[in-house]
Motif scaffolding. Structure first.
Motif, PDB file in Angstrom:
ATOM      1  N   VAL A 141       0.826  -1.207   0.000  1.00 20.11           N
ATOM      2  CA  VAL A 141       0.000   0.000   0.000  1.00 20.11           C
ATOM      3  C   VAL A 141       0.859   1.254   0.000  1.00 20.11           C
ATOM      4  O   VAL A 141       0.695   2.155  -0.821  1.00 20.11           O
ATOM      5  N   THR A 142       1.802   1.314   0.931  1.00 23.24           N
ATOM      6  CA  THR A 142       2.641   2.500   1.064  1.00 23.24           C
ATOM      7  C   THR A 142       3.997   2.364   0.387  1.00 23.24           C
ATOM      8  O   THR A 142       4.674   3.362   0.171  1.00 23.24           O
ATOM      9  N   GLY A 143       4.399   1.125   0.094  1.00 18.65           N
ATOM     10  CA  GLY A 143       5.732   0.897  -0.436  1.00 18.65           C
ATOM     11  C   GLY A 143       6.804   0.830   0.635  1.00 18.65           C
ATOM     12  O   GLY A 143       8.005   0.854   0.316  1.00 18.65           O
ATOM     13  N   GLY A 144       6.410   0.731   1.895  1.00 18.09           N
ATOM     14  CA  GLY A 144       7.379   0.632   2.978  1.00 18.09           C
ATOM     15  C   GLY A 144       8.174  -0.668   2.901  1.00 18.09           C
ATOM     16  O   GLY A 144       7.643  -1.718   2.540  1.00 18.09           O
ATOM     17  N   ILE A 145       9.458  -0.600   3.233  1.00 13.76           N
ATOM     18  CA  ILE A 145      10.355  -1.747   3.156  1.00 13.76           C
ATOM     19  C   ILE A 145      10.570  -2.325   4.552  1.00 13.76           C
ATOM     20  O   ILE A 145      10.979  -1.609   5.474  1.00 13.76           O
ATOM     21  N   TYR A 146      10.309  -3.617   4.679  1.00 18.12           N
ATOM     22  CA  TYR A 146      10.535  -4.343   5.929  1.00 18.12           C
ATOM     23  C   TYR A 146      11.545  -5.460   5.682  1.00 18.12           C
ATOM     24  O   TYR A 146      11.613  -6.019   4.586  1.00 18.12           O
ATOM     25  N   SER A 147      12.311  -5.779   6.727  1.00 21.06           N
ATOM     26  CA  SER A 147      13.178  -6.943   6.661  1.00 21.06           C
ATOM     27  C   SER A 147      13.012  -7.756   7.933  1.00 21.06           C
ATOM     28  O   SER A 147      12.557  -7.244   8.969  1.00 21.06           O
ATOM     29  N   VAL A 148      13.367  -9.042   7.853  1.00 20.30           N
ATOM     30  CA  VAL A 148      13.374  -9.902   9.031  1.00 20.30           C
ATOM     31  C   VAL A 148      14.800 -10.407   9.227  1.00 20.30           C
ATOM     32  O   VAL A 148      15.430 -10.913   8.297  1.00 20.30           O
ATOM     33  N   GLU A 149      15.296 -10.244  10.444  1.00 19.85           N
ATOM     34  CA  GLU A 149      16.710 -10.427  10.735  1.00 19.85           C
ATOM     35  C   GLU A 149      16.972 -11.634  11.621  1.00 19.85           C
ATOM     36  O   GLU A 149      16.277 -11.861  12.612  1.00 19.85           O
ATOM     37  N   ASN A 150      18.012 -12.381  11.262  1.00 23.59           N
ATOM     38  CA  ASN A 150      18.528 -13.463  12.093  1.00 23.59           C
ATOM     39  C   ASN A 150      19.550 -12.874  13.046  1.00 23.59           C
ATOM     40  O   ASN A 150      20.615 -12.400  12.618  1.00 23.59           O
ATOM     41  N   SER A 151      19.279 -12.922  14.339  1.00 28.42           N
ATOM     42  CA  SER A 151      20.149 -12.268  15.303  1.00 28.42           C
ATOM     43  C   SER A 151      21.276 -13.188  15.753  1.00 28.42           C
ATOM     44  O   SER A 151      21.430 -14.307  15.266  1.00 28.42           O
ATOM     45  N   VAL A 152      22.047 -12.718  16.720  1.00 26.89           N
ATOM     46  CA  VAL A 152      23.319 -13.330  17.079  1.00 26.89           C
ATOM     47  C   VAL A 152      23.136 -14.641  17.859  1.00 26.89           C
ATOM     48  O   VAL A 152      22.113 -14.865  18.509  1.00 26.89           O
ATOM     49  N   ASP A 153      24.153 -15.502  17.802  1.00 30.87           N
ATOM     50  CA  ASP A 153      24.192 -16.752  18.560  1.00 30.87           C
ATOM     51  C   ASP A 153      25.144 -16.601  19.749  1.00 30.87           C
ATOM     52  O   ASP A 153      25.991 -15.707  19.784  1.00 30.87           O
ATOM     53  N   ASN A 154      24.985 -17.506  20.719  1.00 32.98           N
ATOM     54  CA  ASN A 154      25.906 -17.592  21.872  1.00 32.98           C
ATOM     55  C   ASN A 154      26.076 -16.242  22.562  1.00 32.98           C
ATOM     56  O   ASN A 154      27.190 -15.759  22.780  1.00 32.98           O
ATOM     57  N   PHE A 155      24.970 -15.649  22.940  1.00 36.06           N
ATOM     58  CA  PHE A 155      24.945 -14.280  23.455  1.00 36.06           C
ATOM     59  C   PHE A 155      25.362 -14.218  24.924  1.00 36.06           C
ATOM     60  O   PHE A 155      24.844 -14.963  25.761  1.00 36.06           O
ATOM     61  N   MET A 156      26.282 -13.300  25.245  1.00 34.82           N
ATOM     62  CA  MET A 156      26.759 -13.084  26.611  1.00 34.82           C
ATOM     63  C   MET A 156      26.379 -11.679  27.072  1.00 34.82           C
ATOM     64  O   MET A 156      26.446 -10.711  26.304  1.00 34.82           O
ATOM     65  N   ARG A 157      26.041 -11.578  28.358  1.00 34.72           N
ATOM     66  CA  ARG A 157      25.715 -10.275  28.952  1.00 34.72           C
ATOM     67  C   ARG A 157      26.169 -10.300  30.408  1.00 34.72           C
ATOM     68  O   ARG A 157      25.763 -11.167  31.176  1.00 34.72           O
ATOM     69  N   ASP A 158      27.017  -9.360  30.761  1.00 35.37           N
ATOM     70  CA  ASP A 158      27.543  -9.273  32.138  1.00 35.37           C
ATOM     71  C   ASP A 158      28.093 -10.606  32.626  1.00 35.37           C
ATOM     72  O   ASP A 158      27.840 -11.030  33.762  1.00 35.37           O
ATOM     73  N   GLY A 159      28.810 -11.286  31.755  1.00 40.03           N
ATOM     74  CA  GLY A 159      29.438 -12.539  32.130  1.00 40.03           C
ATOM     75  C   GLY A 159      28.523 -13.743  32.126  1.00 40.03           C
ATOM     76  O   GLY A 159      28.954 -14.853  32.448  1.00 40.03           O
ATOM     77  N   GLN A 160      27.259 -13.568  31.771  1.00 41.07           N
ATOM     78  CA  GLN A 160      26.310 -14.675  31.752  1.00 41.07           C
ATOM     79  C   GLN A 160      25.933 -15.032  30.312  1.00 41.07           C
ATOM     80  O   GLN A 160      25.720 -14.143  29.483  1.00 41.07           O
ATOM     81  N   ASN A 161      25.830 -16.319  30.058  1.00 46.73           N
ATOM     82  CA  ASN A 161      25.376 -16.792  28.756  1.00 46.73           C
ATOM     83  C   ASN A 161      23.856 -16.883  28.792  1.00 46.73           C
ATOM     84  O   ASN A 161      23.279 -17.695  29.513  1.00 46.73           O
TER      85      ASN A 161
END
Length: 494
Positions: free
Chosen positions: A239-259
């Motif tokens: 309808v508007t011509g807006g562009i969308y994408s779908v993204e594969n995000s990261v693996d083995n994610f760490m945050r503040d030393g925690q998996n």
């Protein structure tokens, strides 16, 4: 007397409804494809059916229908083939004749497009985007390849180069390139072209209506967004011509030393603006990768003060340059977020912009498999998803594997999506070498489904696995009873 007539009316309406329902079931059974699925039959939401219509393919990925109704399929690291189908309506469709080789080229692996007039075929390898003259009447290319976009990255990391030709802005070709590794520092520099989506103008005044020389992916083109780890699926809202994408995000994610990689970060649906000159402030901006990611399971994220689903937050240990404040204020958050590791690989809108269909290829970096399904997302018909950006129930599952514990080895894995001229939706399964068609049992086209009123029935599940019956149709029997009761109440009571 009136009461007797009322009972007769009720009996007639109920019988008529049951006959219709039975006829639909019988018809579906009689017309069902004779091709058995390689693994268990899929689980399908009530009111829908999914049948195998072609098999024995080698890792089928991207797909497009040509002007003669032939389905062009990229077989990863093999080339492009065409499958023809019979002329039956509904779910009766299935392959007719042998699979035809169109282009034998092992460098081709995913991306495919056709020009509006159907006479130019585009496909991609890790190194570039190419064009051939194409004749749909014969299913053959009639020229050698011409390089349209070069220097697209080579064989490192994510090697697919998704292609999308705009319908609203003819002549604009979108190309999506992913990262070279799980966490690719090259993506911090947008000039590298890593993890970006770009648009290239193919129109010119020469006889081929193509640019006089090929583009350099990193140096040329319109930048729609960067910091996009691996946005394999790219779609244009009609309808508007807006562009969308779908993204594969990261693996083995760490945050503040925690998996915390089991349920974080989420996969993303991102919005990238328009190709027709309509202004969008975030077009061309940074979407976060490789430092910022979208929250999915907030409770499992350390130091998650104020986080919601979709909140951009920092990976690893926060410092002066990589921190939650920067992620929130300096990067573009997703329009919708999906469960971690579902691996969305394609997105296709229906013609009136009320639904976006997404293929989820399925996880590998998770103890309990997730994904391996085809889902639909309700849009408002004016360019935006109906669900808020914080939703964890934005999608309804239509076709899925019945036992995820057997995935990935004994499951279909959806990849490419394609509409045919009758509004039926097809998806490829690279793991099983199959093509499925998805149809509605009420005889209406799949493309008319909008996911809120007629897009799914009460058997469908939302993103959290709970029933979304409040958003969808009631069952046939309930409709029949309601119609019958309305017929009785319309009669005078004496």
């Amino acid at each position: 007397m009136i009461f007797t007539k009322s009972l007769l009316v009720l009996q007639y309406i109920l019988c008529e409804g049951l006959v219709r329902a039975q006829s639909s079931t019988v018809s579906a059974t009689a017309c069902a494809s004779t091709i058995s699925p390689k693994n268990a039959a899929p689980s399908v939401a009530a009111g829908w059916q999914a049948n195998v219509v072609a098999n024995n393919l080698q890792s089928p990925r991207g797909m497009r229908f040509d002007g003669e109704g032939g389905l062009l399929i990229v077989q990863q690291e093999k080339g492009i083939v065409r499958v023809r189908f019979n002329s039956e309506a509904g779910d009766c469709v299935k392959q007719e004749g042998a699979t035809e080789v169109v282009i034998d080229n092992p460098a081709l692996n995913h991306g495919i497009e056709l020009s509006d007039h159907g006479k130019t075929l585009y496909a991609s390898s890790p190194d570039g985007v190419f064009a051939w003259d194409y004749d749909a009447s014969t299913g053959r290319n009639t020229s050698g390849p011409r390089t349209i976009v070069g220097q697209t990255g080579g064989d490192n990391g994510h090697v697919t180069r998704t292609l999308l030709l705009s319908k609203k802005t003819p002549g604009m070709l979108l190309v999506s390139r992913g990262s070279q590794s799980n966490l690719d520092v090259a993506a911090l520099d947008r000039s590298t072209g890593v993890s970006t989506i770009k648009g290239f103008n193919l129109t010119s005044s020469n006889s081929t209506n193509e640019p006089a020389s090929s583009y350099n992916f990193a140096q040329d083109g319109l930048l729609l967004g960067w910091g996009l780890r691996n946005s394999v699926g790219v779609g244009e809202e009609p309808v508007t011509g807006g562009i969308y994408s779908v993204e594969n995000s990261v693996d083995n994610f760490m945050r503040d030393g925690q998996n915390i990689h089991q349920n974080n970060p989420g996969e993303e649906m991102n919005f990238h603006g328009y190709l027709n000159g309509t202004q969008f402030a975030d077009q061309g901006r940074n979407y976060g990768y490789p430092t910022c990611f979208a929250a999915w399971n907030v409770n499992e994220i350390p130091d998650n003060n104020g986080f919601q689903v979709g909140t951009q937050f920092a990976i690893g240990d926060q410092n002066a340059t990589v921190n939650d404040t920067y992620c929130k204020e300096g990067t573009v958050a997703p329009r919708l977020t999906f469960a971690a590791h579902m691996a969305p690989l394609d997105i296709k809108f229906n013609p009136n912009g009320t639904a976006a269909w997404v293929s989820f290829h399925g996880s590998w970096n998770r103890d309990q498999p997730i994904g391996y399904k085809l889902s639909v997302i309700a849009f408002d018909g004016a360019g935006s998803p109906i669900a808020p950006s914080t939703s964890n129930t934005s999608y309804i599952d239509i076709v899925s594997n019945p036992d995820l514990s057997k995935c990935p080895d004994a499951c279909f894995r959806p990849v490419g999506l394609a509409w045919d001229s009758q509004g039926r939706l097809y998806f490829s399964s690279d793991a099983t070498g199959e093509i499925y068609v998805v149809t509605r049992q009420d005889g209406q086209s799949t493309s008319s489904a909008n996911a809120t009123t007629n897009g799914a029935n009460s058997g469908a599940k939302g993103g959290n696995g709970k029933s979304v019956a409040a958003q969808v149709d009631v069952g046939v029997s309930a409709k029949v009873f309601a119609a019958a009761w309305a017929g009785i109440m319309a009669l005078p009571l004496l």
